[in-house]
Scaffold this motif. Structure first.
Motif, PDB file in Angstrom:
ATOM      1  N   SER A  41       0.813  -1.231   0.000  1.00 18.99           N
ATOM      2  CA  SER A  41       0.000   0.000   0.000  1.00 18.99           C
ATOM      3  C   SER A  41       0.846   1.281   0.000  1.00 18.99           C
ATOM      4  CB  SER A  41      -0.944   0.001   1.204  1.00 18.99           C
ATOM      5  OG  SER A  41      -0.168  -0.058   2.388  1.00 18.99           O
ATOM      6  N   ASN A  42       2.109   1.168   0.431  1.00 22.95           N
ATOM      7  CA  ASN A  42       2.993   2.349   0.429  1.00 22.95           C
ATOM      8  C   ASN A  42       3.736   2.497  -0.904  1.00 22.95           C
ATOM      9  OD1 ASN A  42       4.674   0.177   0.603  1.00 22.95           O
ATOM     10  ND2 ASN A  42       5.753   0.841   2.447  1.00 22.95           N
ATOM     11  N   PHE A  44       5.858   0.326  -2.094  1.00 26.16           N
ATOM     12  CA  PHE A  44       7.140  -0.392  -2.044  1.00 26.16           C
ATOM     13  C   PHE A  44       6.935  -1.899  -2.045  1.00 26.16           C
ATOM     14  CE2 PHE A  44       8.505   3.425   0.688  1.00 26.16           C
ATOM     15  CZ  PHE A  44       8.990   4.121  -0.412  1.00 26.16           C
ATOM     16  N   ASN A  46       8.650  -5.389  -0.349  1.00 26.11           N
ATOM     17  CA  ASN A  46       9.534  -5.874   0.719  1.00 26.11           C
ATOM     18  C   ASN A  46      10.168  -7.206   0.315  1.00 26.11           C
ATOM     19  OD1 ASN A  46       8.831  -3.661   2.229  1.00 26.11           O
ATOM     20  ND2 ASN A  46       7.447  -4.783   3.610  1.00 26.11           N
ATOM     21  N   TYR A  89      15.291  -0.574   4.454  1.00 25.36           N
ATOM     22  CA  TYR A  89      15.380  -0.697   5.906  1.00 25.36           C
ATOM     23  C   TYR A  89      15.556  -2.177   6.229  1.00 25.36           C
ATOM     24  CZ  TYR A  89      13.843  -0.110  10.795  1.00 25.36           C
ATOM     25  OH  TYR A  89      13.751  -0.099  12.157  1.00 25.36           O
ATOM     26  N   SER A 118      18.244   4.469  11.452  1.00 23.06           N
ATOM     27  CA  SER A 118      17.540   4.740  10.182  1.00 23.06           C
ATOM     28  C   SER A 118      17.827   3.630   9.164  1.00 23.06           C
ATOM     29  CB  SER A 118      17.948   6.096   9.618  1.00 23.06           C
ATOM     30  OG  SER A 118      19.326   6.053   9.304  1.00 23.06           O
ATOM     31  N   THR A 170       4.343  -6.081   6.154  1.00 20.98           N
ATOM     32  CA  THR A 170       3.963  -4.811   6.773  1.00 20.98           C
ATOM     33  C   THR A 170       4.677  -3.657   6.072  1.00 20.98           C
ATOM     34  OG1 THR A 170       3.651  -5.903   8.897  1.00 20.98           O
ATOM     35  CG2 THR A 170       3.958  -3.508   8.949  1.00 20.98           C
ATOM     36  N   PRO A 171       3.897  -2.702   5.501  1.00 23.50           N
ATOM     37  CA  PRO A 171       4.530  -1.554   4.846  1.00 23.50           C
ATOM     38  C   PRO A 171       5.097  -0.588   5.872  1.00 23.50           C
ATOM     39  CG  PRO A 171       2.112  -1.516   4.536  1.00 23.50           C
ATOM     40  CD  PRO A 171       2.419  -2.671   5.426  1.00 23.50           C
ATOM     41  N   LEU A 172       6.351  -0.201   5.695  1.00 16.66           N
ATOM     42  CA  LEU A 172       6.962   0.832   6.542  1.00 16.66           C
ATOM     43  C   LEU A 172       7.270   2.030   5.644  1.00 16.66           C
ATOM     44  CD1 LEU A 172       9.394  -1.279   8.796  1.00 16.66           C
ATOM     45  CD2 LEU A 172       7.024  -0.627   9.243  1.00 16.66           C
ATOM     46  N   ASP A 173       7.993   3.021   6.174  1.00 18.26           N
ATOM     47  CA  ASP A 173       8.219   4.195   5.317  1.00 18.26           C
ATOM     48  C   ASP A 173       9.405   4.027   4.354  1.00 18.26           C
ATOM     49  OD1 ASP A 173      10.122   4.438   7.218  1.00 18.26           O
ATOM     50  OD2 ASP A 173       9.371   6.307   8.101  1.00 18.26           O
ATOM     51  N   LYS A 174       9.981   2.837   4.328  1.00 16.18           N
ATOM     52  CA  LYS A 174      10.990   2.477   3.313  1.00 16.18           C
ATOM     53  C   LYS A 174      10.716   1.033   2.909  1.00 16.18           C
ATOM     54  CE  LYS A 174      15.189   4.795   4.974  1.00 16.18           C
ATOM     55  NZ  LYS A 174      16.541   4.503   5.490  1.00 16.18           N
TER      56      LYS A 174
END
Ligand code: NAG
Ligand code: NAG
Ligand code: NAG
Ligand code: NAG
Length: 248
Positions: A41-42, A44, A46, A89, A118, A170-174
Motif C-alpha cells: 500500500s505504500n 514499495f 519488501n 530498511y 535509520s 507490513t509496509p513501513l516508510d521504506k
C-alpha cells in the motif's frame, strides 16, 4: 533410543564447536533472496533473505559490516534477476541458541543498528531444532504430535512463520529487507528457510532440504532437519496442506 541420545550428544558437541571454536565471516554464497511481496500500500516491495553472519575479520578483530551485508544482499538478488531499491530498511534477525558465549557477536549487530537506527533494526530468535526424528515415532502418535506442534515445539515454527510473514508484509516508510541468519547460514537458517518455502510455496520437505544442502554445501544438522520435518507434518496434518514430508 540409543540413536537419539547419540544425536543429542552430537548436537551439544556441534553447538559447542560452533559457538566456542568457529568464527564465521560473511559469505556471499550463503545469501539468497527467498521471497518478495507484491507492491504494498505504500508503493514499495519488501524482500526476504537468508544469509550468514554479517561480520568481517579486521586487524581490530571481528566487526559487523553493513557495506558487505548490503553488497551481498544486492548481488545475490541481482543474480536472481531482482534489483533492490537504492534505499531500504533492514530487519535483521539473528537465530541464536540463547547461550552466553553468543553475546559478543550479538552485540556487534545490536550496537550497529542501535547507532544507525535509520538503516534498520536488530532482534534475535532462539532456534534449536528438535531432538526427535519424527519417523522414529509410531505413525498414529506422530500425527497427534504434529497436530499439537504449537503446544510443544521449542522453535514454534507455526507461530514463527506467521510472524515472519507479517513482518515481511507490513509496509513501513521504506522498502523492508527482512534478513535472517545464524553463524554458518546452514543449520538454524536452513530450518527456518525450509519451513518458509514449505509453508508459503508448498515445496516438499525433501525439495526444501536439498536446497538447504546445496547452500550449506553439506547436509544440515539432524535437529534442524527434524524441526523442519515436524513443521512439514504440522502443515500436512493440521493445515491439511498437500505436501510430501518424507514420513514413513
Ligand atoms: C558485488 O558486485 C560488485 C560489482 O560487480 C563487486 O564489486 C562486489 O565484489 C560484489 N560483492 C560480492 C560480495 O560478491
Ligand atoms: C553508524 O553509526 C556510527 C556512529 O554514529 C557512524 O560512525 C557510522 O558512520 C554509521 N554507519 C553507517 C553505515 O552509516
Ligand atoms: C523473533 O524476532 C522478532 C524480530 O526481532 C521479534 O519481534 C519476535 O518477538 C521474536 N520472537 C521470539 C519468539 O523470540
Ligand atoms: C500432544 O499430543 C500428544 C498425543 O496425543 C499428547 O500425548 C501430548 O500430551 C500433547 N502435548 C501437549 C503439550 O498438548
Amino acid at each position: 533410543m540409543a540413536k537419539n541420545i547419540l544425536f543429542c550428544l552430537l548436537f551439544v558437541l556441534s553447538l559447542t564447536l560452533n559457538v566456542v571454536y568457529c568464527t564465521f565471516y560473511i559469505e556471499y554464497r550463503k545469501f539468497h533472496l527467498i521471497d518478495k511481496t507484491p507492491v504494498l500500500s505504500n508503493g514499495f516491495v519488501n524482500y526476504l533473505f537468508r544469509g550468514n553472519e554479517p561480520t568481517i575479520s579486521t586487524p581490530n578483530g571481528e566487526e559487523f559490516s553493513y557495506e558487505q551485508l548490503v553488497d551481498c544482499l544486492r548481488n545475490s538478488s541481482e543474480s536472481q534477476g531482482i534489483t533492490l531499491p537504492d534505499d531500504f530498511y533492514i530487519i535483521d534477525i539473528k537465530l541464536i541458541y540463547g547461550v552466553s558465549s553468543e553475546i559478543p557477536v550479538i552485540e556487534l549487530e545490536r550496537n550497529f543498528f542501535a547507532a544507525n537506527s535509520s538503516l534498520g533494526e536488530f532482534g534475535t530468535n532462539v532456534t534449536l531444532g528438535d531432538l526427535w526424528d519424527p519417523n522414529f515415532i509410531p505413525k498414529s502418535d506422530r500425527i497427534e504430535w504434529a497436530k499439537n506442534l504449537t503446544e510443544w515445539q521449542k522453535d514454534n515454527l507455526p507461530q514463527r512463520m506467521e510472524d515472519y510473514y507479517n513482518i515481511l508484509n507490513t509496509p513501513l516508510d521504506k522498502p523492508v529487507v527482512l534478513f535472517f541468519h545464524c553463524l554458518c547460514g546452514c543449520d538454524r537458517t536452513g530450518e527456518i528457510a525450509a519451513s518458509y518455502v514449505m509453508r508459503y510455496f508448498g515445496w516438499d520437505f525433501i525439495t526444501a532440504l536439498d536446497w538447504d544442502e546445496k547452500i550449506a554445501g553439506r547436509p544440515i544438522m539432524p535437529n534442524n532437519k527434524w524441526g523442519a520435518q515436524w513443521y512439514c507434518l504440522y502443515l500436512k496434518y493440521s493445515l491439511n496442506m498437500d505436501i510430501d514430508c518424507d514420513d514413513i
